[in-house]
Design a protein around this motif. Structure first.
Motif, PDB file in Angstrom:
ATOM      1  N   UNK A 102      52.366   1.169  46.107  1.00 13.93           N
ATOM      2  CA  UNK A 102      51.108   0.844  46.783  1.00 13.93           C
ATOM      3  C   UNK A 102      49.934   1.684  46.290  1.00 13.93           C
ATOM      4  N   UNK A 103      50.202   2.650  45.412  1.00 10.65           N
ATOM      5  CA  UNK A 103      49.158   3.364  44.696  1.00 10.65           C
ATOM      6  C   UNK A 103      48.073   3.937  45.584  1.00 10.65           C
ATOM      7  N   UNK A 107      47.883   5.933  49.150  1.00  7.12           N
ATOM      8  CA  UNK A 107      47.269   7.239  49.373  1.00  7.12           C
ATOM      9  C   UNK A 107      46.310   7.197  50.560  1.00  7.12           C
ATOM     10  N   UNK A 108      45.573   6.099  50.680  1.00  6.90           N
ATOM     11  CA  UNK A 108      44.675   5.953  51.834  1.00  6.90           C
ATOM     12  C   UNK A 108      45.470   5.933  53.137  1.00  6.90           C
ATOM     13  N   UNK A 109      46.591   5.217  53.112  1.00  5.26           N
ATOM     14  CA  UNK A 109      47.432   5.172  54.311  1.00  5.26           C
ATOM     15  C   UNK A 109      47.986   6.552  54.630  1.00  5.26           C
ATOM     16  N   UNK A 137      52.509   6.679  38.754  1.00  2.14           N
ATOM     17  CA  UNK A 137      52.193   5.708  39.801  1.00  2.14           C
ATOM     18  C   UNK A 137      52.178   6.360  41.186  1.00  2.14           C
ATOM     19  N   UNK A 138      53.062   7.331  41.392  1.00  2.00           N
ATOM     20  CA  UNK A 138      53.194   7.963  42.702  1.00  2.00           C
ATOM     21  C   UNK A 138      52.208   9.107  42.913  1.00  2.00           C
ATOM     22  N   UNK A 139      51.488   9.488  41.855  1.00  2.00           N
ATOM     23  CA  UNK A 139      50.616  10.664  41.939  1.00  2.00           C
ATOM     24  C   UNK A 139      49.561  10.579  43.043  1.00  2.00           C
ATOM     25  N   UNK A 140      48.901   9.428  43.277  1.00  6.68           N
ATOM     26  CA  UNK A 140      47.889   9.402  44.348  1.00  6.68           C
ATOM     27  C   UNK A 140      48.441   9.811  45.713  1.00  6.68           C
ATOM     28  N   UNK A 141      49.673   9.401  46.010  1.00  8.52           N
ATOM     29  CA  UNK A 141      50.272   9.782  47.294  1.00  8.52           C
ATOM     30  C   UNK A 141      50.665  11.253  47.270  1.00  8.52           C
ATOM     31  N   UNK A 142      51.254  11.716  46.169  1.00  9.03           N
ATOM     32  CA  UNK A 142      51.609  13.134  46.065  1.00  9.03           C
ATOM     33  C   UNK A 142      50.375  14.023  46.256  1.00  9.03           C
TER      34      UNK A 142
END
Length: 290
Positions: A102-103, A107-109, A137-142
């Motif tokens: 979800x990129x 991250x917004x969520x 791909x997972x970096x924005x959430x991390x």
């Protein structure tokens, strides 16, 4: 969390049933295969799980796994778990799970869940979410997790989900090799990373990463302690005694069974209090909470 009045903190429990969403039977064959693998078909509601832990004076960290993109299964709402944690804040903490596919929307969520719902960490399951933990791909959430100084739990090792199904249900075990977390630990040195489970068949890799990277922890969920690899017990008694966590994988394994078997699994008496509660208190920042 009123941890001083709890006998232990279980850092790995699952929400299995949503009382907000209608039942989603898509992919139910994965549940049946998991039931067979774990020899359990226990599916309590969130409140039933809370009542179970409250009766035992054990704190719990609860989450679900968001694998909507890869598996097409509707997730249990993070908000549902978080609201239960808010109502039971003396003994429950909510972690969130967001599909890394979800990129930036993910991250917004993540940011919203931290700021508006008070979630205290995040859970990833590379095998069922279909990604390598080091994938950018997972970096924005991390980045959001690291910004708020929260821990991230990653499934490692074999997965009971898909076991015995044709082609293993299309799920790739290799995604959950703990060595993949080495890159994450380097790029996010201030994010505490928890490798969930004895990491069969990569137990030595997990111990190596945790020993080398001081921001990596191991939780002991998913197995009865009497089956733990001897090297895992050895490191828990020595080099990693401050970064090993009591965790059951409830409802697949109950804390009753786990705690009973823990007594005879070869852990030193002096390290047991840390594993059962003290290490989790530090990981979760409970000793710093006002």
């Amino acid at each position: 969390m009123d941890y001083q009045n709890l006998i232990a903190i279980d850092t790995h429990t699952h929400a299995e049933v949503s009382c907000w969403n209608p039942f989603d039977n898509y992919g139910e064959e994965y549940d049946r295969a998991a039931d067979k693998y774990f020899r359990s078909n226990r599916r309590p509601t969130i409140q039933e799980s809370i009542d179970y832990y409250r009766e035992r004076k054990i704190g719990l960290v609860m989450f679900m796994v968001d694998a909507e993109s890869f598996m097409g299964r509707r997730r249990i709402p993070n908000e549902e778990i978080a609201e239960h944690a808010q109502k039971n804040s003396d003994m429950m903490i909510a972690f969130a799970s967001i599909d890394p596919h979800k990129g930036k929307m993910g991250a917004r969520e993540a940011r919203r869940l931290v700021e508006e719902y008070g979630v205290k960490g995040f859970k990833f399951h590379p095998t069922v979410q279909g990604f390598h933990p080091y994938d950018k791909m997972a970096w924005p959430i991390y980045e959001v997790i690291a910004e708020y100084g929260l821990p991230a739990v990653f499934h490692t090792g074999h997965s009971g989900i898909g076991s015995g199904m044709r082609c293993g249900g299309g799920l790739r075990l290799e995604y959950s090799n703990p060595m993949h977390l080495d890159d994450v630990a380097i790029d996010f040195p201030d994010m505490q990373i928890v490798m969930a489970h004895p990491s069969f068949p990569w137990q030595d890799e997990a111990l190596s990463v945790a020993t080398h990277k001081p921001n990596v922890w191991i939780d002991l969920s998913g197995w009865s302690p009497k089956y733990f690899p001897k090297q895992l017990v050895q490191y828990a008694n020595t080099l990693l005694k401050d970064r090993v966590l009591f965790a059951s994988d409830y409802p697949l394994i109950t804390p009753d069974r786990w705690l009973k078997d823990f007594e005879d699994a070869g852990f030193k008496p002096e390290v047991m209090p840390g594993i059962l509660k003290g290490n989790a208190v530090r990981l979760l920042g409970l000793d710093k909470a006002s």
